[in-house]
Design an enzyme around this catalytic site. Structure first.
Site, PDB file in Angstrom:
ATOM      1  N   GLU A   1      22.664   8.243   6.815  1.00  0.00           N
ATOM      2  CA  GLU A   1      22.351   6.809   6.819  1.00  0.00           C
ATOM      3  C   GLU A   1      22.450   6.260   5.401  1.00  0.00           C
ATOM      4  O   GLU A   1      21.816   6.788   4.485  1.00  0.00           O
ATOM      5  CB  GLU A   1      20.933   6.638   7.380  1.00  0.00           C
ATOM      6  CG  GLU A   1      20.529   5.207   7.602  1.00  0.00           C
ATOM      7  CD  GLU A   1      19.163   5.116   8.296  1.00  0.00           C
ATOM      8  OE1 GLU A   1      18.943   5.812   9.309  1.00  0.00           O
ATOM      9  OE2 GLU A   1      18.316   4.357   7.794  1.00  0.00           O
TER      10      GLU A   1
ATOM     11  N   ARG B   1      19.184  -6.879   5.035  1.00  0.00           N
ATOM     12  CA  ARG B   1      19.783  -5.644   4.517  1.00  0.00           C
ATOM     13  C   ARG B   1      20.532  -5.007   5.677  1.00  0.00           C
ATOM     14  O   ARG B   1      20.118  -5.080   6.830  1.00  0.00           O
ATOM     15  CB  ARG B   1      18.720  -4.651   4.019  1.00  0.00           C
ATOM     16  CG  ARG B   1      18.109  -4.964   2.692  1.00  0.00           C
ATOM     17  CD  ARG B   1      19.061  -4.912   1.523  1.00  0.00           C
ATOM     18  NE  ARG B   1      19.553  -3.561   1.210  1.00  0.00           N
ATOM     19  CZ  ARG B   1      20.518  -3.320   0.341  1.00  0.00           C
ATOM     20  NH1 ARG B   1      21.143  -4.319  -0.274  1.00  0.00           N
ATOM     21  NH2 ARG B   1      20.914  -2.089   0.083  1.00  0.00           N
TER      22      ARG B   1
ATOM     23  N   ASP C   1       8.494  -3.053  15.126  1.00  0.00           N
ATOM     24  CA  ASP C   1       8.698  -1.791  15.813  1.00  0.00           C
ATOM     25  C   ASP C   1       8.844  -2.074  17.307  1.00  0.00           C
ATOM     26  O   ASP C   1       8.502  -3.160  17.789  1.00  0.00           O
ATOM     27  CB  ASP C   1       7.515  -0.854  15.564  1.00  0.00           C
ATOM     28  CG  ASP C   1       7.678  -0.080  14.257  1.00  0.00           C
ATOM     29  OD1 ASP C   1       8.829   0.215  13.890  1.00  0.00           O
ATOM     30  OD2 ASP C   1       6.657   0.229  13.618  1.00  0.00           O
TER      31      ASP C   1
ATOM     32  N   ARG D   1      19.048   9.143   4.160  1.00  0.00           N
ATOM     33  CA  ARG D   1      18.513  10.230   4.982  1.00  0.00           C
ATOM     34  C   ARG D   1      19.580  10.815   5.897  1.00  0.00           C
ATOM     35  O   ARG D   1      20.626  10.202   6.132  1.00  0.00           O
ATOM     36  CB  ARG D   1      17.303   9.782   5.799  1.00  0.00           C
ATOM     37  CG  ARG D   1      17.523   8.532   6.621  1.00  0.00           C
ATOM     38  CD  ARG D   1      16.213   8.125   7.295  1.00  0.00           C
ATOM     39  NE  ARG D   1      16.412   7.010   8.199  1.00  0.00           N
ATOM     40  CZ  ARG D   1      15.513   6.566   9.045  1.00  0.00           C
ATOM     41  NH1 ARG D   1      14.327   7.148   9.131  1.00  0.00           N
ATOM     42  NH2 ARG D   1      15.766   5.549   9.843  1.00  0.00           N
TER      43      ARG D   1
ATOM     44  N   ARG E   1      -2.774  10.767   1.756  1.00  0.00           N
ATOM     45  CA  ARG E   1      -3.608  11.416   2.763  1.00  0.00           C
ATOM     46  C   ARG E   1      -4.167  12.708   2.185  1.00  0.00           C
ATOM     47  O   ARG E   1      -3.393  13.599   1.856  1.00  0.00           O
ATOM     48  CB  ARG E   1      -2.721  11.729   3.951  1.00  0.00           C
ATOM     49  CG  ARG E   1      -3.355  11.509   5.268  1.00  0.00           C
ATOM     50  CD  ARG E   1      -2.349  11.821   6.335  1.00  0.00           C
ATOM     51  NE  ARG E   1      -1.754  10.642   6.929  1.00  0.00           N
ATOM     52  CZ  ARG E   1      -0.775  10.704   7.820  1.00  0.00           C
ATOM     53  NH1 ARG E   1      -0.275  11.868   8.186  1.00  0.00           N
ATOM     54  NH2 ARG E   1      -0.283   9.608   8.353  1.00  0.00           N
TER      55      ARG E   1
ATOM     56  N   ARG F   1       0.859  -1.181   0.000  1.00  0.00           N
ATOM     57  CA  ARG F   1       0.000   0.000   0.000  1.00  0.00           C
ATOM     58  C   ARG F   1       0.891   1.225   0.000  1.00  0.00           C
ATOM     59  O   ARG F   1       2.000   1.194   0.526  1.00  0.00           O
ATOM     60  CB  ARG F   1      -0.848   0.054   1.289  1.00  0.00           C
ATOM     61  CG  ARG F   1      -1.875  -1.030   1.409  1.00  0.00           C
ATOM     62  CD  ARG F   1      -2.643  -0.944   2.733  1.00  0.00           C
ATOM     63  NE  ARG F   1      -1.828  -0.482   3.868  1.00  0.00           N
ATOM     64  CZ  ARG F   1      -2.033   0.630   4.532  1.00  0.00           C
ATOM     65  NH1 ARG F   1      -3.029   1.437   4.224  1.00  0.00           N
ATOM     66  NH2 ARG F   1      -1.263   0.966   5.541  1.00  0.00           N
TER      67      ARG F   1
ATOM     68  N   TYR G   1      10.797  -7.943  10.998  1.00  0.00           N
ATOM     69  CA  TYR G   1      10.928  -6.546  11.407  1.00  0.00           C
ATOM     70  C   TYR G   1       9.815  -6.231  12.394  1.00  0.00           C
ATOM     71  O   TYR G   1       8.647  -6.510  12.127  1.00  0.00           O
ATOM     72  CB  TYR G   1      10.839  -5.573  10.210  1.00  0.00           C
ATOM     73  CG  TYR G   1      10.883  -4.153  10.733  1.00  0.00           C
ATOM     74  CD1 TYR G   1      12.092  -3.539  11.017  1.00  0.00           C
ATOM     75  CD2 TYR G   1       9.705  -3.477  11.054  1.00  0.00           C
ATOM     76  CE1 TYR G   1      12.144  -2.277  11.586  1.00  0.00           C
ATOM     77  CE2 TYR G   1       9.739  -2.220  11.623  1.00  0.00           C
ATOM     78  CZ  TYR G   1      10.957  -1.627  11.880  1.00  0.00           C
ATOM     79  OH  TYR G   1      11.008  -0.390  12.463  1.00  0.00           O
TER      80      TYR G   1
HETATM   81  C1  LIG Z   1      17.289   1.728  11.268  1.00  0.00           C
HETATM   82  C2  LIG Z   1      16.169   1.305  12.172  1.00  0.00           C
HETATM   83  C3  LIG Z   1      15.248   2.236  12.608  1.00  0.00           C
HETATM   84  C4  LIG Z   1      14.211   1.852  13.434  1.00  0.00           C
HETATM   85  N1  LIG Z   1      13.322   2.800  13.829  1.00  0.00           N
HETATM   86  C5  LIG Z   1      12.314   2.471  14.633  1.00  0.00           C
HETATM   87  C6  LIG Z   1      11.363   3.448  15.044  1.00  0.00           C
HETATM   88  O1  LIG Z   1      11.437   4.621  14.663  1.00  0.00           O
HETATM   89  N2  LIG Z   1      10.354   3.053  15.857  1.00  0.00           N
HETATM   90  C7  LIG Z   1      10.222   1.763  16.300  1.00  0.00           C
HETATM   91  O2  LIG Z   1       9.295   1.481  17.049  1.00  0.00           O
HETATM   92  N3  LIG Z   1      11.117   0.823  15.942  1.00  0.00           N
HETATM   93  C8  LIG Z   1      12.151   1.128  15.126  1.00  0.00           C
HETATM   94  N4  LIG Z   1      13.074   0.185  14.756  1.00  0.00           N
HETATM   95  C9  LIG Z   1      12.945  -1.189  15.310  1.00  0.00           C
HETATM   96  C10 LIG Z   1      13.702  -1.375  16.637  1.00  0.00           C
HETATM   97  O3  LIG Z   1      15.075  -1.142  16.426  1.00  0.00           O
HETATM   98  C11 LIG Z   1      13.469  -2.801  17.140  1.00  0.00           C
HETATM   99  O4  LIG Z   1      12.107  -2.990  17.420  1.00  0.00           O
HETATM  100  C12 LIG Z   1      14.249  -3.183  18.416  1.00  0.00           C
HETATM  101  O5  LIG Z   1      15.530  -2.662  18.471  1.00  0.00           O
HETATM  102  C13 LIG Z   1      14.342  -4.700  18.490  1.00  0.00           C
HETATM  103  O6  LIG Z   1      14.863  -5.104  19.732  1.00  0.00           O
HETATM  104  P1  LIG Z   1      15.446  -6.579  19.898  1.00  0.00           P
HETATM  105  O7  LIG Z   1      15.773  -6.754  21.325  1.00  0.00           O
HETATM  106  O8  LIG Z   1      14.549  -7.560  19.266  1.00  0.00           O
HETATM  107  O9  LIG Z   1      16.746  -6.615  18.981  1.00  0.00           O
HETATM  108  P2  LIG Z   1      18.156  -5.870  19.112  1.00  0.00           P
HETATM  109  O10 LIG Z   1      17.982  -4.476  19.512  1.00  0.00           O
HETATM  110  O11 LIG Z   1      18.872  -6.160  17.859  1.00  0.00           O
HETATM  111  O12 LIG Z   1      18.895  -6.643  20.289  1.00  0.00           O
HETATM  112  C14 LIG Z   1      19.512  -7.898  20.110  1.00  0.00           C
HETATM  113  C15 LIG Z   1      20.795  -7.890  20.911  1.00  0.00           C
HETATM  114  O13 LIG Z   1      21.350  -9.200  20.868  1.00  0.00           O
HETATM  115  C16 LIG Z   1      22.757  -9.106  20.800  1.00  0.00           C
HETATM  116  N5  LIG Z   1      23.278 -10.340  20.232  1.00  0.00           N
HETATM  117  C17 LIG Z   1      23.014 -10.868  19.016  1.00  0.00           C
HETATM  118  N6  LIG Z   1      23.704 -12.000  18.841  1.00  0.00           N
HETATM  119  C18 LIG Z   1      24.411 -12.200  19.976  1.00  0.00           C
HETATM  120  C19 LIG Z   1      25.342 -13.204  20.401  1.00  0.00           C
HETATM  121  N7  LIG Z   1      25.672 -14.224  19.607  1.00  0.00           N
HETATM  122  N8  LIG Z   1      25.894 -13.091  21.624  1.00  0.00           N
HETATM  123  C20 LIG Z   1      25.589 -12.052  22.433  1.00  0.00           C
HETATM  124  N9  LIG Z   1      24.734 -11.069  22.078  1.00  0.00           N
HETATM  125  C21 LIG Z   1      24.151 -11.142  20.870  1.00  0.00           C
HETATM  126  C22 LIG Z   1      22.977  -7.901  19.881  1.00  0.00           C
HETATM  127  O14 LIG Z   1      24.268  -7.362  20.069  1.00  0.00           O
HETATM  128  C23 LIG Z   1      21.861  -6.955  20.321  1.00  0.00           C
HETATM  129  O15 LIG Z   1      22.303  -6.060  21.318  1.00  0.00           O
HETATM  130  C24 LIG Z   1      14.089   0.508  13.862  1.00  0.00           C
HETATM  131  C25 LIG Z   1      15.004  -0.435  13.414  1.00  0.00           C
HETATM  132  C26 LIG Z   1      16.028  -0.053  12.570  1.00  0.00           C
HETATM  133  C27 LIG Z   1      16.977  -1.105  12.060  1.00  0.00           C
END
Ligand SMILES: Cc1cc2nc3c(=O)[nH]c(=O)nc-3n(C[C@H](O)[C@H](O)[C@H](O)COP(=O)(O)OP(=O)(O)OC[C@H]3O[C@@H](n4cnc5c(N)ncnc54)[C@H](O)[C@@H]3O)c2cc1C
Length: 373
Positions: free
Chosen positions: A300, A249, A350, A280, A176, A172, A348
Site C-alpha cells: 500500500e 489523500r 469506520d 504497509r 498501553r 492522542r 472518515y
Molecule cells: C484504506 C482504508 C482502510 C480502511 N480500513 C477500515 C477498517 O479496517 N475498518 C473499518 O471499519 N473501516 C475501514 N475503512 C473505512 C471503510 O472503507 C468505510 O467505512 C466504508 O467503505 C464507507 O462506505 P461508503 O458506502 O460510505 O463509501 P464507499 O465504499 O466509497 O462507497 C461509495 C460508492 O459510491 C460510488 N460512487 C461514487 N461516485 C459515484 C458516481 N458519480 N456515480 C456512481 N457511483 C458513484 C463509488 O464507486 C463507491 O462504490 C477503511 C478505509 C480505507 C480507505
C-alpha cells in the site's frame, strides 16, 4: 408516479444498508455504481481461494452491539484480532505501542520502567506548546517511539515532513502499559467469513442494481426515475465544485500472487522507515487463517489526490472543513436529495459508523416517508 422510490448512488456499505432497509419497508430502489462491482471500498475478491481486500485492509470492529448484531445477520465473523507488526530498518516491533514494544525498544520489563523511560524522554524535549506534528508527537511519546515508529510512516502517509504538518493531526498517541497487541479496544471484532462482498450482495437482494453507471453521465434521466436520491459520492462533485474542490489523500495498491504458503506471518505489517516507499504490506490469507498453498500480498502506497483519482481519505483540516460547511449548507436545502457515506458527508468513518449512519437515516427517512403516503 415515478418508477422507483429511491435512486441510490453508490453500492458501497452506506447505500446498500439504506437500500436494504428501504426494501424491507416496501420501497423500491435503484442502486447505481460507476465501478464494475458492488461493495465500494469494502469490496473483496477471491484470488487463489483467498478473500483479497481490493481497497486496503478492512477489519470490522465496533463497540456498538446494535451494529454488531445487524451485520451478523449477513455474515458469520471469525475471531481475527488485529495485531500489526512494525518494521523499522532491520528491527521488528509490536503495535499498538504497548509493553511488548517497550521491551523491544529498551529491554524494559515492567510498566514502571517503561513509564519512567518515556517520561524522561518527553521531559528532555522541553516542548510546552507544540507548533507542528513533530513537536506534538515528541511531547506525547518522546524521541525513540517517534523516530522509529511514527516519523517515517507519517511522512509517507501525508507526503510531507512532520515539521510541516499541523499538530492537530495527532491528538492522542495511546501508550498501553500492558502486554496487549490487540490494536482495537472494541469488544466486537472479526472478519466476515466469505468476504465483505457477500454481505453487500445479501444487503442488495431484492434491489435493482446497475453497475458501470456514473451518475453525472446521465443525471437528469436517472433522477427522473425516482422520487428521491440518496447520494454517496463526492459532495463537491455533486455541485460541480462550485466553491472549489475539497482535498483528499489517495492510495495506490500493488497486489501480487506469490508461490509460497506464508510470506510475512501476519496480516498487517507496517513499514515505518521513510526509505521503504510503501506504508504497509497486507497478506490477505492471515485475515482468515488461510492454509492455501499460495498467498496474495498487497503493498500500500500513500498518494497525492488529484481530480479523477480515488479519494480515500478526506483531509479534515480547518480550510477543508470550512469549504465542506459551505457545501453542507447547500445540501441541507435539498428537498429530494440526501447525502450520506464517507464521501457525501466528507468524513472518515469506520464501517460500524457507516452502518449506524445509514440505519439512522433509514429510521428517520422511511418513517417520514410512510407517514406521508
Ligand atoms: C484504506 C482504508 C482502510 C480502511 N480500513 C477500515 C477498517 O479496517 N475498518 C473499518 O471499519 N473501516 C475501514 N475503512 C473505512 C471503510 O472503507 C468505510 O467505512 C466504508 O467503505 C464507507 O462506505 P461508503 O458506502 O460510505 O463509501 P464507499 O465504499 O466509497 O462507497 C461509495 C460508492 O459510491 C460510488 N460512487 C461514487 N461516485 C459515484 C458516481 N458519480 N456515480 C456512481 N457511483 C458513484 C463509488 O464507486 C463507491 O462504490 C477503511 C478505509 C480505507 C480507505
Amino acid at each position: 408516479m415515478k418508477k422507483y422510490d429511491y435512486l441510490i448512488v453508490g453500492a458501497g456499505l452506506f447505500g446498500s444498508v439504506f437500500a436494504h432497509e428501504a426494501v424491507k419497508c416496501g420501497k423500491t430502489c435503484l442502486v447505481i455504481d460507476k465501478r464494475d462491482h458492488i461493495g465500494g471500498n469494502i469490496y473483496t475478491e477471491e484470488i487463489e481461494g483467498i478473500q483479497v481486500h481490493k481497497y486496503g485492509a478492512h477489519i470490522f470492529h465496533t463497540s456498538n452491539k446494535t451494529v454488531w448484531d445487524y451485520v451478523n445477520q449477513f455474515a458469520e465473523f471469525n475471531h481475527f484480532v488485529n495485531s500489526p507488526i512494525a518494521v523499522y530498518k532491520d528491527e521488528l516491533y509490536n503495535l499498538p505501542f504497548n509493553m511488548n514494544t517497550f521491551h523491544q525498544l529498551w529491554g524494559v520489563r515492567t510498566p514502571a520502567e517503561a513509564e519512567a523511560r518515556i517520561r524522561e524522554q518527553i521531559s528532555r524535549m522541553h516542548i510546552t506548546n507544540p507548533k507542528n506534528l513533530e513537536e506534538q508527537a515528541l511531547a506525547l511519546v518522546g524521541q525513540d517511539v517517534y523516530e522509529k515508529l511514527i516519523e517515517g510512516y507519517t511522512r509517507k502517509q501525508w507526503g510531507r515532513e512532520c515539521r510541516e504538518l499541523p499538530a492537530f493531526i495527532i491528538k492522542r498517541l495511546p501508550l498501553r502499559y500492558t502486554y496487549d497487541n490487540n490494536y482495537f479496544k472494541d469488544p466486537y471484532q472479526g472478519i466476515p467469513k466469505g468476504g465483505y462482498t457477500e454481505i453487500i450482495r445479501k444487503l442488495l437482494e431484492g434491489t435493482q442494481v446497475v453497475l458501470k453507471t456514473d451518475f453525472f453521465a446521465n443525471k437528469e434521466e436517472l433522477c427522473a426515475q425516482a422520487e428521491k436520491v440518496v447520494f454517496t459520492g463526492m459532495l463537491d462533485e455533486f455541485y460541480d465544485y462550485c466553491y472549489g474542490p475539497l482535498d483528499y489523500r489517495s492510495l495506490r495498491f500493488e497486489t501480487e500472487v506469490l508461490d509460497m504458503a506464508n510470506y510475512q506471518g501476519n496480516a498487517v505489517v507496517n513499514y515505518t522507515d521513510y526509505e521503504v516507499p510503501y506504508t504497509r504490506i497486507i497478506e490477505h490469507k492471515h485475515f482468515e487463517f488461510g492454509t492455501q498453498p499460495k498467498t496474495v500480498i498487497t503493498r500500500e502506497y500513500s498518494a497525492e489526490w488529484t481530480k479523477g483519482a480515488e479519494p480515500y481519505y478526506p483531509v479534515n483540516d480547518p480550510a477543508n472543513n470550512e469549504l465542506y460547511a459551505k457545501y453542507e449548507r447547500r445540501a441541507l436545502e435539498e428537498k429530494n436529495v440526501i447525502f450520506g457515506g464517507r464521501l457525501g458527508m466528507y468524513r472518515y468513518m469506520d464501517m460500524d459508523r457507516v452502518i449506524e449512519e445509514a440505519l439512522n437515516l433509514a429510521e428517520t427517512e422511511l418513517v417520514y416517508c410512510n407517514e406521508n403516503e
